[in-house]
Design a protein around this motif. Sequence first.
Motif, PDB file in Angstrom:
ATOM      1  N   ASP A 164      44.719  23.483   0.598  1.00 39.98           N
ATOM      2  CA  ASP A 164      45.589  22.311   0.557  1.00 39.98           C
ATOM      3  C   ASP A 164      44.917  21.232  -0.284  1.00 39.98           C
ATOM      4  OD1 ASP A 164      47.177  20.118   0.966  1.00 39.98           O
ATOM      5  OD2 ASP A 164      47.300  20.331   3.137  1.00 39.98           O
ATOM      6  N   ASP A 166      45.549  18.306  -0.634  1.00 40.37           N
ATOM      7  CA  ASP A 166      45.476  16.999   0.016  1.00 40.37           C
ATOM      8  C   ASP A 166      44.272  16.882   0.940  1.00 40.37           C
ATOM      9  OD1 ASP A 166      47.798  16.076  -1.213  1.00 40.37           O
ATOM     10  OD2 ASP A 166      49.085  16.939   0.335  1.00 40.37           O
ATOM     11  N   THR A 167      43.701  18.009   1.355  1.00 35.40           N
ATOM     12  CA  THR A 167      42.566  17.957   2.284  1.00 35.40           C
ATOM     13  C   THR A 167      41.261  18.434   1.658  1.00 35.40           C
ATOM     14  OG1 THR A 167      43.020  20.191   3.145  1.00 35.40           O
ATOM     15  CG2 THR A 167      44.104  18.333   4.243  1.00 35.40           C
ATOM     16  N   ARG A 204      38.278  21.764   3.671  1.00 42.48           N
ATOM     17  CA  ARG A 204      37.541  20.671   3.032  1.00 42.48           C
ATOM     18  C   ARG A 204      36.732  21.163   1.833  1.00 42.48           C
ATOM     19  NH1 ARG A 204      34.391  17.894   7.923  1.00 42.48           N
ATOM     20  NH2 ARG A 204      34.384  16.034   6.606  1.00 42.48           N
TER      21      ARG A 204
END
Length: 594
Positions: A164, A166-167, A204
């Motif tokens: 992702d 966004d993360t 992450r």
Amino acid sequence: MPSSTGPGSSGPLRLAVVRASDEDAVQAAIRLGNMARSTLGHLAFAAYYDAAAKDTLLMAYSDDRPVGYALYDLARRRVRLTHLCVDPAFQGRGIARLLVDEISKRHSDYLGIAASCRHSYNLGPMWISLEFTNIGERPGRGKDAAPLVDWWRDHHHPNLFTADIDTVLVRAGIDLNILRDITEANRPDADDSRSLVAPHLIGRLELVRTAALDAEIDQMAGDLRGRCARRAQPFASVRAASGEVKQLTERILEQVRQIDPTYPSNENDEFDLRHVAHAAAAQLKVFITKDAHLTQVLGPAATRFGLRVLRPADVVVHIDELARAESYRPVDLLDTGYAQRLVGSGRDSDLLPLTNSSTGERPKQLLKVLKQLAINGHDRVGIYSPTGAIVAAYGLIEADNSLHVPLLRVINRPLGDTLARQLLFLLRQHARDTGKRILRITDTSMSAQVRSAALTDGFREADPDLFTYVLPVVGDAAEVEHHAVKAARQAGVSEPAPLGSGMPAVVAAELEHAWWPAKIVDSDLPTYLVPIQQAYSADLLGVPRGLLPRHELLGLNREHVYYRSPGGIRLHAPARLLWYMSTGGSTVAQPAAI
């Protein structure tokens, strides 16, 4: 269809889909396939006609001469490449690339292109140059069951392994040693590499594979090659234009050869250079390796092109830095000129002055402790003097009911005793704030000042550790005892002796000091409310905070002498003190407070 003039070609190259009605084109493909039967194997003629009928036979022409073809099939959202063939006289002119790119363009809605090829054909570099990655191996169908490599060119559609954006905080390339560490279960000294795939980093940290990693995998021998390929399969493949890689390689070499004119001097150096160049060209910000030589030689040059070469432990810390940027900024220690902050990536060596040689500890052993804390995601905090020098450090591990301190060091100077006592109190506060009932120092090479201060502060020995209770309870002796026994049983430490009500003030004071912040209300220990003016409170207690730092001795010491007026009630020690700060002040007036 695209056309191109290949280097040294006699005419422009063009591509065309072969139709079933074009007998000459189908026969031309068959002739080319027969010329390459030693590597392509036998394919029934009917398969060529079937592909033409399905519009999945793509021919490359130089002028009007057939010089290559790609025969493929479409199934389950995947393109299955059966043949990729180029006339030997026209190889090296980018024809295979044109064919594969056209298939990807025509079928971009499919997940990707799959192909299989015997490893013994030594065609790995070709597949890698066409942006394929090795995703595994299996025994071939021949009598010798020679390994068959499965190649995959991804079309970059989201899947279960897609990170992702966004993360994800860090996208990082890795070298073969890191990949082997996370592939081979019994490989020694691999814990730091395995921390890269720990659950707390999922989402992450995104590990990716470059063409350099694929090339190094391709040169491996035995079944380990297939195991590494399968382990790397979930990693996204990142590629950079060959021209950009070549340009960056030359620029990196220009920097490195100012120090070592003979670089690269062996095959390992060449692989290292390729890794760094491909990672930088792919615009990655981090490349992970445990190779100290690579880091030392190529690290400074890589930094010039926006790429940090980091050890696995430093990557874990770097991600934490990005996630908790505020925590890595210096914070005043008790309003003095001293500051505390989390130890950042690549700064472990700053703590080497805290090596406790009196216990036989070596700098390498301290670095190992720091690395272990980092790869497990635990905080490492440094205390720095006003000049920026390291004077103390501690590390924290939060267990179910306990706060473990595997690192607790102070500088071996007169200030060390003062820092040790203050750090012990800060650790008690942290344990209280995080709901831990046992504070346990597990540092086997703790500073002598720390051990002395801890024993004075009420810690008990549990060989080889030191521990104490942190009990946030205000109650009678029976209630305090109950909480202490419960905490001891949960932590597996020895239980305290029974407590009785009406205990003498001296005994109660010692217990409340050792088990802070516990308060035993049915003891003989008195409590006094002592008034203090705001100006003195700011210096002595740090309340309210001033614009300028407090004096170091006032801020760091835990014991002070405060002279008050002789009037009022006469105080008797031991006792509890509550400070009553009166209103007003010489600067900005603050409300009264206790």
